[in-house]
Design an enzyme around this catalytic site. Structure first.
Site, short mmCIF file in Angstrom:
data_model
loop_
_atom_site.label_atom_id
_atom_site.label_comp_id
_atom_site.label_asym_id
_atom_site.label_seq_id
_atom_site.Cartn_x
_atom_site.Cartn_y
_atom_site.Cartn_z
N SER A 15 -4.82 68.78 69.50
CA SER A 15 -6.03 69.59 69.53
C SER A 15 -7.19 68.81 70.16
O SER A 15 -7.08 67.62 70.45
CB SER A 15 -6.40 70.03 68.12
N ASP A 17 -10.40 66.73 70.81
CA ASP A 17 -11.07 65.62 70.14
C ASP A 17 -10.21 64.95 69.07
O ASP A 17 -10.71 64.43 68.08
CB ASP A 17 -12.40 66.10 69.51
N LYS A 20 -6.88 61.52 72.03
CA LYS A 20 -5.78 61.23 72.97
C LYS A 20 -6.17 60.18 74.00
O LYS A 20 -5.45 59.21 74.23
CB LYS A 20 -5.35 62.53 73.68
N HIS A 97 -8.09 71.74 74.85
CA HIS A 97 -8.66 73.08 74.74
C HIS A 97 -7.63 74.16 75.07
O HIS A 97 -6.80 73.99 75.97
CB HIS A 97 -9.85 73.22 75.69
N ASP A 151 -8.96 55.09 60.71
CA ASP A 151 -10.10 54.25 60.33
C ASP A 151 -11.23 55.10 59.74
O ASP A 151 -12.04 54.60 58.95
CB ASP A 151 -10.61 53.47 61.54
N GLY A 454 -12.39 112.60 91.18
CA GLY A 454 -13.45 113.41 91.77
C GLY A 454 -13.75 113.08 93.22
O GLY A 454 -14.61 113.72 93.84
N ALA A 455 -13.06 112.09 93.77
CA ALA A 455 -13.31 111.72 95.17
C ALA A 455 -12.77 112.77 96.13
O ALA A 455 -13.27 112.92 97.26
CB ALA A 455 -12.68 110.36 95.48
N LYS A 457 -9.07 113.39 96.31
CA LYS A 457 -7.69 113.02 96.71
C LYS A 457 -6.75 114.21 96.71
O LYS A 457 -6.07 114.48 97.70
CB LYS A 457 -7.14 111.95 95.74
N SER A 525 -4.63 105.34 91.20
CA SER A 525 -4.01 104.02 91.44
C SER A 525 -5.08 102.95 91.62
O SER A 525 -5.29 102.45 92.72
CB SER A 525 -3.07 104.07 92.64
#
Length: 618
Positions: A15, A17, A20, A97, A151, A454-455, A457, A525
């Site tokens: 994880s 912090d 590593k 992360h 530690d 509504g275009a 098609k 589409s």
């Protein structure tokens, strides 16, 4: 012994912090792998930007990006090389992360051992589980559990024992080949390279001692059946033809019987050529050029393998996929597929389940979001040679690439070929699409009308079909609303359903074009991915993307079905243009601006444009 002098690849993970970078930096320092100029730079950097109040900050030896140093975290995978008296090491420091899951996959893909860090103060976290799971998936079967920052808890044994006890059930679930736990401190160096006085209750080996005794994957790779993915064909003159590549497993000797895959042609090894001269034998990891005893069809992407134990051949298989793109994975969407030197086009036909990294339980899902892990069925547009990932990493691991953005979207690990891949075959038909089109006196085509609701098609597509029929053409019109009353009545309007909606109609359009018809498709589409998939299914020069362009304000003003009003009122979810995106075509064959052309005028433009394309060529 070979193990003592071999190279070991390891990944440090866990994880955020968990320490590593500090652990790796301490290991480099204590093993004498920090040069004098690096040490001088470390001392200066520790005073300027370190987090240890002027003391040596060992994380700075690994965190090289400015953003990493400023934030005190790892972002990119950092690789470091070091040696001891008995072994060479390459260590990959993976970021912790969640959003950098792709970096963890990269780091683990070639690792022999994983050092999984657990902060003694926090014990096992979700990302600990995720990284353990990913490491296991990527073939890392040896995990060293380093309980760090001892530690900071006064080297309390109960903190160490609690972390180990929390991880043991995870290790059992993942069926690891080896698990060892060590209490360490990167800051003090406790049990990293040398023993310390803080853990008199621990009498096990140090972290370095465990690494020096670990067994690399090369040991198993060398004993596996031999394979060599072909990288290139070497033809300097008419007298030499060789196939260059790197052996991914096993050993090959001159005279061995081989199989060229996926074609299945057989041959024998005539020569094993290297820059330093011919060899009698080559082993896994060596790059060589092989010549065969007779000419066979073999090129980049093929695999030369042992005739006695060849790879599997299939175009459908089950795989675990680790999804890394912010754009979700949907069944039916098409991706570029790369496995070793092999390229193909892939479609996820089914997501069988996703895996909950907290519980490792299987969960049903219809999509994989970023950083999700799932088991899927994958279908390719060609046969490939492969091995199960657990047998051969190089021939069992693949990536999926977004064909639009070219980003690496996911990584996959093959489990097995699906039975249908071997049992379902193409039936040869004597009457082909050319014949069907010829008797209709036309060339087939797919006219794909796309645009906002509504275009216009459906209106324009209907007029175009009427005009074509009046010219004696054989047509069929597939309209979005009509298809949803039958074939696609089980689909809603989620992103996953919309992808499947277009996949189905694209397949139908292809079948109807095979019948020799001119197919008109009027669907919103909204996604380029699916329109590109439909284009890829069509025959060359037979797909026409027709963008019926109407600004959102104009389409909403028309609102012939009252859908925009419902969407604005929150009564209709996932409506294109309101709360679901529309990706306009980038280079359509025909662009109709409905603010400038009436439906009748648009019809004449479209018919004029496609007339030559559908005419029979003499």
């Amino acid at each position: 012994m070979a193990v003592e002098t071999s190279l070991l690849r390891l990944v440090t993970c866990g994880s955020v912090d968990d320490g590593k970078s500090t652990l790796i930096g301490r290991m480099l320092y204590d093993t004498g792998n920090v040069t004098s100029d690096q040490l001088a730079a470390l001392e200066a950097d520790s005073k300027a930007i370190g987090t240890r109040a002027g003391e040596l900050d060992f994380a700075l030896l690994v965190d090289g990006l400015m953003a990493e140093r400023e934030q005190g975290i790892t972002i990119d995978v950092a690789y470091r090389y070091f040696t001891t008296a008995t072994r060479k090491f390459i260590v990959a420091d993976a970021p912790g992360h969640t959003q950098y899951t792709r970096n963890m996959v990269t780091a683990a893909s070639s690792a022999d051992v994983a050092i999984l860090l657990v902060d003694a103060r926090k014990s096992v976290l979700t990302q600990t589980r995720r990284h353990a799971f990913i490491a296991s998936l990527m073939g890392v079967r040896q995990i060293l559990l380093a309980v760090t920052k001892m530690d900071m808890v006064g080297f309390a044994r109960e903190r160490f024992d609690a972390a180990v006890q929390a991880f043991v059930p995870i290790a059992e679930t993942l069926n690891l080949a080896r698990l060892a736990a060590i209490p360490v401190s990167g800051v003090t160096g406790e049990n990293v390279v040398k023993r310390g006085s803080g853990t008199p209750w621990y009498d096990g080996p140090t972290l370095l001692e465990l690494l020096e005794s670990a067994e690399p994957n090369d040991v198993h790779r060398a004993s596996a059946p031999w394979r060599m993915p072909v990288q290139s064909v070497i033809r300097p003159d008419q007298n030499f033809r060789g196939f260059a590549g790197r052996l991914s497993s096993g050993a090959v000797t001159r005279g061995d019987a081989v199989r060229i895959l996926p074609s299945g042609h057989g041959a024998r090894i005539e020569r094993i050529v290297t820059a330093d001269g011919d060899l009698g034998e080559a082993i896994a990891g060596q790059s060589v050029t092989l010549t065969l005893d007779h000419d066979v069809d073999c090129s980049r992407g093929d695999v030369i393998a042992s005739a006695e134990a060849p790879c599997e051949i299939a175009d459908q298989f089950q795989a675990t996929i680790i999804w890394m793109s912010e754009t979700p994975l949907f069944p039916g969407r098409r991706y570029a597929f790369k496995l070793g030197t092999t390229n193909a086009n892939a479609t996820i036909t089914e997501i069988r389940h996703r895996v909950d990294v907290e519980t490792f339980q299987k969960q049903p899902t219809r999509q994989l979001d970023a950083n999700a892990i799932g088991v899927c069925n994958v279908s390719l547009d060609r046969m490939i040679a492969f091995d199960a990932f657990e047998q051969n990493r190089e021939l069992g691991g693949f990536i999926l690439i977004d064909s639009e953005t070219h980003e690496t979207a996911g990584a996959g690990l093959i489990h097995f070929a699906l039975r249908r891949s071997h049992n379902v075959h193409w039936q040869a038909l004597e009457v082909d699409r050319k014949t069907r089109a010829a008797i209709k006196g036309q060339r087939p085509a797919i006219l794909w009308f796309t645009g906002l609701s509504g275009a216009g098609k459906s209106t324009i597509a209907n007029l175009v079909e009427k005009r074509l029929v009046s010219l004696g053409r054989h047509t069929v019109l597939l309209d979005g609303d009509n298809i949803r009353h039958g074939l696609n009545r089980d689909l809603g309007f989620t992103l996953a359903d919309r992808v499947e909606n277009i996949r189905r109609v694209a397949e139908v359009a292809r079948l109807m074009s095979d019948a020799g018809l001119i197919v008109l498709v009027a669907f919103i589409s909204p996604f380029r991915h699916e329109r590109d998939m439909a284009r890829a299914l069509a025959a060359k020069d037979e797909f026409f993307e027709i963008f019926i362009d109407a600004p959102l304000g104009v389409a909403e003003e028309r609102d012939p079905k009252g859908l925009y009003k419902k969407a604005r009122a929150g009564e209709l979810k996932n409506f294109t243009g309101i709360d679901s995106p529309y990706e306009a075509p980038l280079a359509p064959e025909i662009h109709i601006d409905t603010t400038k052309l009436s439906p009748t005028e648009a019809t004449e433009v479209i018919v004029a444009r496609i007339t030559s394309a559908i005419a029979v060529r003499v």
